[in-house]
Design an enzyme around this catalytic site. Structure first.
Site, PDB file in Angstrom:
ATOM      1  N   LYS A 269       0.844  -1.198   0.000  1.00  0.00           N
ATOM      2  CA  LYS A 269       0.000   0.000   0.000  1.00  0.00           C
ATOM      3  C   LYS A 269       0.879   1.248   0.000  1.00  0.00           C
ATOM      4  O   LYS A 269       2.012   1.196   0.477  1.00  0.00           O
ATOM      5  CB  LYS A 269      -0.845   0.030   1.286  1.00  0.00           C
ATOM      6  CG  LYS A 269      -1.990  -0.941   1.331  1.00  0.00           C
ATOM      7  CD  LYS A 269      -2.801  -0.738   2.608  1.00  0.00           C
ATOM      8  CE  LYS A 269      -3.863  -1.796   2.785  1.00  0.00           C
ATOM      9  NZ  LYS A 269      -4.950  -1.710   1.805  1.00  0.00           N
TER      10      LYS A 269
ATOM     11  N   ARG B 123     -10.199 -11.582   2.616  1.00  0.00           N
ATOM     12  CA  ARG B 123     -11.107 -12.620   2.100  1.00  0.00           C
ATOM     13  C   ARG B 123     -10.449 -14.002   2.136  1.00  0.00           C
ATOM     14  O   ARG B 123     -11.137 -15.009   2.196  1.00  0.00           O
ATOM     15  CB  ARG B 123     -11.579 -12.236   0.687  1.00  0.00           C
ATOM     16  CG  ARG B 123     -10.481 -12.109  -0.314  1.00  0.00           C
ATOM     17  CD  ARG B 123     -10.908 -11.332  -1.556  1.00  0.00           C
ATOM     18  NE  ARG B 123     -10.991  -9.892  -1.328  1.00  0.00           N
ATOM     19  CZ  ARG B 123     -11.374  -9.002  -2.241  1.00  0.00           C
ATOM     20  NH1 ARG B 123     -11.718  -9.421  -3.450  1.00  0.00           N
ATOM     21  NH2 ARG B 123     -11.413  -7.718  -1.954  1.00  0.00           N
TER      22      ARG B 123
HETATM   23  N1  BES Z   1      -7.990  -3.873   4.875  1.00  0.00           N
HETATM   24  C1  BES Z   1      -8.205  -3.489   3.525  1.00  0.00           C
HETATM   25  C2  BES Z   1      -9.525  -2.760   3.330  1.00  0.00           C
HETATM   26  C3  BES Z   1      -9.579  -1.357   3.855  1.00  0.00           C
HETATM   27  C4  BES Z   1      -9.239  -0.299   3.026  1.00  0.00           C
HETATM   28  C5  BES Z   1     -10.018  -1.104   5.127  1.00  0.00           C
HETATM   29  C6  BES Z   1      -9.320   0.990   3.504  1.00  0.00           C
HETATM   30  C7  BES Z   1     -10.092   0.190   5.601  1.00  0.00           C
HETATM   31  C8  BES Z   1      -9.748   1.242   4.777  1.00  0.00           C
HETATM   32  C9  BES Z   1      -8.228  -4.717   2.630  1.00  0.00           C
HETATM   33  O1  BES Z   1      -7.407  -5.756   3.026  1.00  0.00           O
HETATM   34  C10 BES Z   1      -7.764  -4.270   1.293  1.00  0.00           C
HETATM   35  O2  BES Z   1      -6.634  -3.920   1.172  1.00  0.00           O
HETATM   36  N2  BES Z   1      -8.652  -4.294   0.308  1.00  0.00           N
HETATM   37  C11 BES Z   1      -8.360  -3.847  -0.999  1.00  0.00           C
HETATM   38  C12 BES Z   1      -8.927  -4.856  -1.949  1.00  0.00           C
HETATM   39  C13 BES Z   1      -8.453  -4.676  -3.364  1.00  0.00           C
HETATM   40  C14 BES Z   1      -6.989  -5.025  -3.483  1.00  0.00           C
HETATM   41  C15 BES Z   1      -9.291  -5.558  -4.262  1.00  0.00           C
HETATM   42  C16 BES Z   1      -9.003  -2.489  -1.205  1.00  0.00           C
HETATM   43  O3  BES Z   1     -10.103  -2.257  -0.694  1.00  0.00           O
HETATM   44  O4  BES Z   1      -8.379  -1.640  -1.823  1.00  0.00           O
HETATM   45 MN    MN Z   2      -5.428  -5.501   2.283  1.00  0.00          MN
END
Ligand code: BES
Ligand code: MN
Ligand code: ZN
Length: 491
Positions: free
Chosen positions: A269, A343
């Site tokens: 990230k 997931r």
């Molecule tokens: N933990 C994150 C989701 C999240 C994002 C929670 C922002 C709180 C604030 C999750 O593991 C994630 O990274 N999801 C990705 C999925 C994507 C790669 C399909 C997302 O939401 O960007």
């Molecule tokens: Mn994630």
């Protein structure tokens, strides 16, 4: 917090502080018991302070005339015609956070909503009283622990006292979840959460099993372990059982995502986003807090709580885009993005949950950023495969004032988006295309259609971001009300 529910006249209130709600414009209370001095104190204050009784506006009168309370706290309820559930909780929290008094009486009889029962108001007030300070600092947590809140009602009854007790249990569970959620990732590790869970082993009816890496491997939780393998922090799969009902009654299974830091893995990230990903264990914290509260309160229900806990970091040993992983269910997943890790750990946990033949499975996860795009930051995403359970969750959300909105998932169109050429499915769909619905569709592959299942995506509601980032303890209130409803039905 100590909570009492009483019928009492204002003169007799001997709490340090007394909270009274006033409507905008009229600036009057609905109080039937007019007290000498009260109206004078109020009108003095209104003129000196320019207090307009706008919603959530608070002013304090020290040593009010004709009363034994040391402080009179006037809270604005806003315009009477607009006074609704939201206004009620906002005003309650503002008033209760405006004083540091250790004993507080609230003249609830003045604020009851016309279209809600007095019970609803007592429940909301009890929750607000126990959680008024946000962010929850250690100092405020201690004050809340010491505080005695006395709710003054119109009709007394055992039902109101019981409702207040439920509200209090909910509030303290919310605070537990908040404290865990706020902890930094170097303290709140998977082992730390496992140790917190172990403490519950002494509670009657509770058994605790902690699966370490070796145990999880033996079971076949390869998706969970794939996410964990890029971290030096040992993963823990937490399994808790509580039997509060008969042996033959099938349990409700709660599943909570607990990524103690989500850096995204090799699909790293941006650094600005990583700090807040200490909150990515909020689902697990909510499940643990709810489990603890229900077991300690001895609710008549059987519960199983499953909390897969690990970190998602980049490393030479980390799982990689293009990897194909065989999940506990036997289904294979092609990794298209290592940041869609929640997931994966939930897939194995959901498969494992089915072993207990649960009457329902509820999972809670900060799963997708997309849920904020869809619903904003006040509403959690609800995905549910059963109309009866859907209704129960929506009712609980309403009673608990912890809103959700049901979104679609599954079906041919969403399944199309996670097809793989080399495995049973991929773990992410195309960027920007129904992200939350696609994630829920992915999860649905690991729950059989006959088991009522609800998935709560709390990525936008479990914490507040920004400079003052802090955990909100959601959706603890919703879960508590839902399980309360399920326990009562079964009784
Ligand atoms: N933990 C994150 C989701 C999240 C994002 C929670 C922002 C709180 C604030 C999750 O593991 C994630 O990274 N999801 C990705 C999925 C994507 C790669 C399909 C997302 O939401 O960007
Ligand atoms: Mn994630
Ligand atoms: Zn995550």
């Amino acid at each position: 917090m100590k909570l009492t529910v009483k019928i009492q006249s204002i003169e007799k209130i001997n709490s340090q502080a007394l909270i009274i709600g006033l409507f905008e414009k009229t600036k009057t209370t609905r109080s039937e018991s007019k007290v000498e001095g009260l109206d004078q104190s109020i009108s003095d204050m209104v003129s000196v302070d320019g207090f307009k009784a706008g919603l959530g506006e608070v002013t304090r009168v020290l040593r009010p005339m004709g009363m034994s309370a040391r402080e009179l706290i006037l809270v604005g309820l806003g315009p009477q015609e607009k006074f609704d559930e939201d206004a009620f909780t906002r005003a309650a929290r503002a008033a209760l956070a405006a004083t540091r008094a250790e004993s507080v009486s609230v003249l609830l009889s003045d604020w009851c909503l016309e279209n809600k029962t007095e019970e609803w108001s007592v429940l909301q007030l009890a929750i607000a009283a126990g959680t008024a300070f946000e962010p929850l600092t250690e100092e405020n947590r201690k004050l809340l622990e010491k505080r005695h809140v006395n709710i003054i009602v119109r009709q007394k009854g055992i039902a109101l006292t019981q409702t207040a007790e439920i509200g209090q249990a909910i509030a303290s569970a919310i605070n537990r979840a908040k404290v865990w959620g706020n902890l930094p990732a170097n303290i709140c590790t998977p082992s730390y959460l496992a140790d917190e869970a172990k403490k519950l082993a002494s509670v009657k009816g509770v058994t605790v099993k902690i699966h370490d890496e070796k145990a999880a491997r033996k079971i076949g939780m390869n998706a969970f372990l794939a996410v964990a393998q890029g971290s030096r922090e040992a993963p823990r799969f937490i399994e808790l059982h509580y039997s509060g009902a008969g042996k033959n009654e099938s349990p409700v299974c709660l599943v909570g995502k607990a990524i103690t830091l989500d850096a995204g893995g090799l699909c790293l990230k941006p650094s600005a986003h990583i700090t807040e990903m200490k909150f990515d264990m909020a689902g697990g914290a909510a499940v643990l807090a709810v489990f603890e509260a229900i077991a300690k309160e001895k609710w008549p229900i059987n519960l199983v709580a499953l909390i897969p806990a690990c970190e998602n970091l980049p490393d030479g040993a980390a799982y990689k885009p293009s990897d194909v992983i065989k999940t506990l269910s036997g289904k294979t997943v092609e990794i298209t993005n290592t940041d869609a890790e929640g997931r994966l750990i939930l897939a194995d946990a959901l498969t494992y949950a089915s072993r207990f033949e649960p009457q329902a499975i509820i999972d809670v996860a900060t799963l997708t950023g997309a849920v904020q795009v869809a619903l904003g930051s006040d509403i959690s995403g609800l995905f549910v495969n059963d109309p009866v359970l859907c209704d129960m969750v929506e009712t609980a959300a309403d009673v608990a004032h912890d809103p959700v909105w049901a979104l679609p998932f599954g079906g041919r169109r969403f399944k199309e988006l996670i097809k793989s050429n080399v495995a049973d499915c991929v773990n992410t769909g195309p960027r920007g295309v129904g992200g939350s619905c696609v994630a829920a569709t992915f999860l649905s592959q690991f729950v059989d259609d006959e088991t009522p299942w609800a998935h709560l995506d709390v990525a936008a509601t479990a914490y507040k971001s920004g400079k003052d980032a802090h955990s909100t303890g959601r959706p603890v209130a919703l879960l508590m009300m839902l399980l309360h409803q399920m326990a009562s039905v079964a009784e």
